[in-house]
Motif scaffolding. Sequence first.
Motif, PDB file in Angstrom:
ATOM      1  N   GLU A  68       0.821  -1.214   0.000  1.00  0.00           N
ATOM      2  CA  GLU A  68       0.000   0.000   0.000  1.00  0.00           C
ATOM      3  C   GLU A  68       0.858   1.269   0.000  1.00  0.00           C
ATOM      4  N   ALA A  69       1.915   1.293   0.819  1.00  0.00           N
ATOM      5  CA  ALA A  69       2.766   2.486   0.870  1.00  0.00           C
ATOM      6  C   ALA A  69       3.507   2.688  -0.449  1.00  0.00           C
ATOM      7  N   ALA A  70       3.958   1.589  -1.048  1.00  0.00           N
ATOM      8  CA  ALA A  70       4.652   1.692  -2.341  1.00  0.00           C
ATOM      9  C   ALA A  70       3.718   2.238  -3.416  1.00  0.00           C
ATOM     10  N   LEU A  71       2.465   1.775  -3.423  1.00  0.00           N
ATOM     11  CA  LEU A  71       1.510   2.257  -4.421  1.00  0.00           C
ATOM     12  C   LEU A  71       1.154   3.723  -4.189  1.00  0.00           C
ATOM     13  N   ALA A  72       1.089   4.126  -2.925  1.00  0.00           N
ATOM     14  CA  ALA A  72       0.832   5.545  -2.643  1.00  0.00           C
ATOM     15  C   ALA A  72       1.962   6.403  -3.196  1.00  0.00           C
ATOM     16  N   ARG A  73       3.203   5.945  -3.004  1.00  0.00           N
ATOM     17  CA  ARG A  73       4.341   6.678  -3.583  1.00  0.00           C
ATOM     18  C   ARG A  73       4.255   6.638  -5.111  1.00  0.00           C
ATOM     19  N   GLY A  74       3.861   5.495  -5.666  1.00  0.00           N
ATOM     20  CA  GLY A  74       3.722   5.388  -7.115  1.00  0.00           C
ATOM     21  C   GLY A  74       2.711   6.366  -7.675  1.00  0.00           C
ATOM     22  N   ARG A  75       1.624   6.592  -6.951  1.00  0.00           N
ATOM     23  CA  ARG A  75       0.628   7.570  -7.418  1.00  0.00           C
ATOM     24  C   ARG A  75       1.201   8.977  -7.410  1.00  0.00           C
ATOM     25  N   GLU A  76       2.003   9.271  -6.377  1.00  0.00           N
ATOM     26  CA  GLU A  76       2.653  10.595  -6.337  1.00  0.00           C
ATOM     27  C   GLU A  76       3.592  10.776  -7.530  1.00  0.00           C
ATOM     28  N   LEU A  77       4.398   9.761  -7.807  1.00  0.00           N
ATOM     29  CA  LEU A  77       5.359   9.868  -8.904  1.00  0.00           C
ATOM     30  C   LEU A  77       4.658   9.888 -10.250  1.00  0.00           C
ATOM     31  N   ALA A  78       3.592   9.094 -10.400  1.00  0.00           N
ATOM     32  CA  ALA A  78       2.862   9.061 -11.673  1.00  0.00           C
ATOM     33  C   ALA A  78       2.219  10.405 -11.969  1.00  0.00           C
ATOM     34  N   ALA A  79       1.805  11.118 -10.929  1.00  0.00           N
ATOM     35  CA  ALA A  79       1.191  12.431 -11.137  1.00  0.00           C
ATOM     36  C   ALA A  79       2.172  13.428 -11.738  1.00  0.00           C
ATOM     37  N   GLY A  80       3.467  13.163 -11.554  1.00  0.00           N
ATOM     38  CA  GLY A  80       4.482  14.066 -12.104  1.00  0.00           C
ATOM     39  C   GLY A  80       4.976  13.695 -13.478  1.00  0.00           C
ATOM     40  N   LEU A  81       4.460  12.616 -14.062  1.00  0.00           N
ATOM     41  CA  LEU A  81       4.910  12.210 -15.391  1.00  0.00           C
ATOM     42  C   LEU A  81       4.455  13.216 -16.435  1.00  0.00           C
ATOM     43  N   GLN A  82       5.364  13.604 -17.301  1.00  0.00           N
ATOM     44  CA  GLN A  82       4.991  14.503 -18.393  1.00  0.00           C
ATOM     45  C   GLN A  82       4.227  13.763 -19.473  1.00  0.00           C
ATOM     46  N   VAL A  83       4.547  12.480 -19.664  1.00  0.00           N
ATOM     47  CA  VAL A  83       3.887  11.654 -20.664  1.00  0.00           C
ATOM     48  C   VAL A  83       3.393  10.389 -19.990  1.00  0.00           C
ATOM     49  N   GLN A  84       2.107  10.097 -20.141  1.00  0.00           N
ATOM     50  CA  GLN A  84       1.549   8.870 -19.592  1.00  0.00           C
ATOM     51  C   GLN A  84       1.586   7.808 -20.680  1.00  0.00           C
ATOM     52  N   ALA A  85       2.701   7.053 -20.762  1.00  0.00           N
ATOM     53  CA  ALA A  85       2.913   6.107 -21.857  1.00  0.00           C
ATOM     54  C   ALA A  85       2.215   4.782 -21.647  1.00  0.00           C
ATOM     55  N   ALA A  86       1.829   4.482 -20.418  1.00  0.00           N
ATOM     56  CA  ALA A  86       1.172   3.211 -20.110  1.00  0.00           C
ATOM     57  C   ALA A  86      -0.107   3.503 -19.334  1.00  0.00           C
ATOM     58  N   ALA A  87      -0.914   2.470 -19.126  1.00  0.00           N
ATOM     59  CA  ALA A  87      -2.107   2.618 -18.302  1.00  0.00           C
ATOM     60  C   ALA A  87      -1.709   3.129 -16.920  1.00  0.00           C
ATOM     61  N   LEU A  88      -2.559   3.960 -16.329  1.00  0.00           N
ATOM     62  CA  LEU A  88      -2.222   4.585 -15.049  1.00  0.00           C
ATOM     63  C   LEU A  88      -1.931   3.541 -13.978  1.00  0.00           C
ATOM     64  N   GLU A  89      -2.741   2.488 -13.909  1.00  0.00           N
ATOM     65  CA  GLU A  89      -2.513   1.445 -12.918  1.00  0.00           C
ATOM     66  C   GLU A  89      -1.133   0.822 -13.064  1.00  0.00           C
ATOM     67  N   GLU A  90      -0.716   0.615 -14.318  1.00  0.00           N
ATOM     68  CA  GLU A  90       0.597   0.025 -14.568  1.00  0.00           C
ATOM     69  C   GLU A  90       1.705   1.007 -14.193  1.00  0.00           C
ATOM     70  N   SER A  91       1.541   2.283 -14.535  1.00  0.00           N
ATOM     71  CA  SER A  91       2.555   3.278 -14.170  1.00  0.00           C
ATOM     72  C   SER A  91       2.709   3.390 -12.658  1.00  0.00           C
ATOM     73  N   VAL A  92       1.582   3.391 -11.945  1.00  0.00           N
ATOM     74  CA  VAL A  92       1.623   3.486 -10.485  1.00  0.00           C
ATOM     75  C   VAL A  92       2.379   2.301  -9.898  1.00  0.00           C
ATOM     76  N   ALA A  93       2.069   1.097 -10.397  1.00  0.00           N
ATOM     77  CA  ALA A  93       2.742  -0.096  -9.880  1.00  0.00           C
ATOM     78  C   ALA A  93       4.221  -0.099 -10.235  1.00  0.00           C
ATOM     79  N   TYR A  94       4.549   0.263 -11.480  1.00  0.00           N
ATOM     80  CA  TYR A  94       5.952   0.267 -11.911  1.00  0.00           C
ATOM     81  C   TYR A  94       6.763   1.256 -11.081  1.00  0.00           C
ATOM     82  N   LEU A  95       6.257   2.472 -10.959  1.00  0.00           N
ATOM     83  CA  LEU A  95       6.989   3.497 -10.220  1.00  0.00           C
ATOM     84  C   LEU A  95       7.040   3.179  -8.732  1.00  0.00           C
ATOM     85  N   GLY A  96       5.907   2.751  -8.171  1.00  0.00           N
ATOM     86  CA  GLY A  96       5.860   2.497  -6.738  1.00  0.00           C
ATOM     87  C   GLY A  96       6.722   1.326  -6.307  1.00  0.00           C
TER      88      GLY A  96
END
Length: 425
Positions: A68-96
């Motif tokens: 849960e904490a990793a995904l919360a961090r992933g959502r923070e980092l995904a919000a800063g992406l200039q380009v959303q190249a993948a599905a949001l759920e995937e970006s959140v998981a990858y980054l987190g």
Amino acid sequence: MSPQPLPTWLFVCYGGGHVQALLPVAQQVRAQGIARPVCLALTTAAAPVRAAGLEALGFADLVQPGDEAALARGRELAAGLQVQAAALEESVAYLGLSYADLAARLGEAEAAAQYARFGRQAFLPLGPLGRAVDRARPSLVVATNSPRAEQAAIEVARSRGIPSACLVDLLGIFERERLARPDFADAILVLNEGVRASLVAAGRDPTQVRVTGNPAFDSVHAPEMREQGARLRHEAGWDGLHVLLYASSPEPAESPGMAGQGDPAFPRRLEAALVAAVQADPQLALWVRRHPSEGPADAIAALAHPRIRVAGRDMPLHACIHASDEVLVTVSTVGVEASLAGKPVTQLRGSILDALSPYLRLGIARREARLEDIPALYRPGAVRLRPAPDGLADPPAALPGPAASQDAAARVVAVLQSLAERSRP
């Protein structure tokens, strides 16, 4: 007796040229009944993998209770992406998950400093790749030479005693030290004898470096690609014009191991200069093809200019190359594919990554230019670079010939089979 289930081979790849290098191999493996290919398809790789009917995993499939904490961090980092190249759920998981792995290895303070400086390039997600291996339970792991998750896949395979192969997409310059390590992959698959010699000279066991070519280049000489390219050009109304293809690449602000400072806006400034040149010369036309990890070229499409078009994601790259007379790149492997197709390549210099792709020295590019040179090179009446007649020019010495470039997938499959056979108990 019921037949034995096929072994699982795990293919790990990012999008762009990485997935195009491994996808033909995974398709052959499935078609021939050699193994069950499972693809950990990262960022923009998921769409082509699923379109090919192959089993695809993402980082979102690796999430476990307690993340849960990793995904919360992933959502923070995904919000800063200039380009959303993948599905949001995937970006959140990858980054987190990748950031949590970075922090677990380096500590919170150093992880924050590394991410602030390098962004995603700071990742080496060994923990998440361990989860992927646990889930797929492969008998073989295959990845290209990309850093981050692909590198982590090979390192995890070695730590688990699973054989692995690394397919080098091009010259292996930046990754040479890693590729030469005796503990990195059981087989290194390279473009040609020149790349093989450079890795052997750097210390790699010559029996572990095999010349296979790059399967991403297999279709560059296919008649259907030539025919589709001619049709695209004709339908655009560009017969008789000098048609440029600008194949863009993202530009990092900083890159680990590379000196200097990059300008993330550099690809767009090149694009704007080429658009202005075409607008000024009625004998020029331009395809703009952005890298899959870059944002859509909506502003270019909105120009609605009759001689400027966006090469969409649905347009096969090799058809787009054949629809052009000249190809412009910074460090993209599209320059290599264009050279194989007999198209003159102009390499646009000024990237922080220039040293990775010395295309002029290798005979891949016909000339180099900088941003400020574009108005003079493409002014009305300027001398134009011309393609080889029918695209049949001899390839540069740095590249394989047409026959070799069409059989790479089969050669890779043969090496993988050999690895798998040797590893069986």
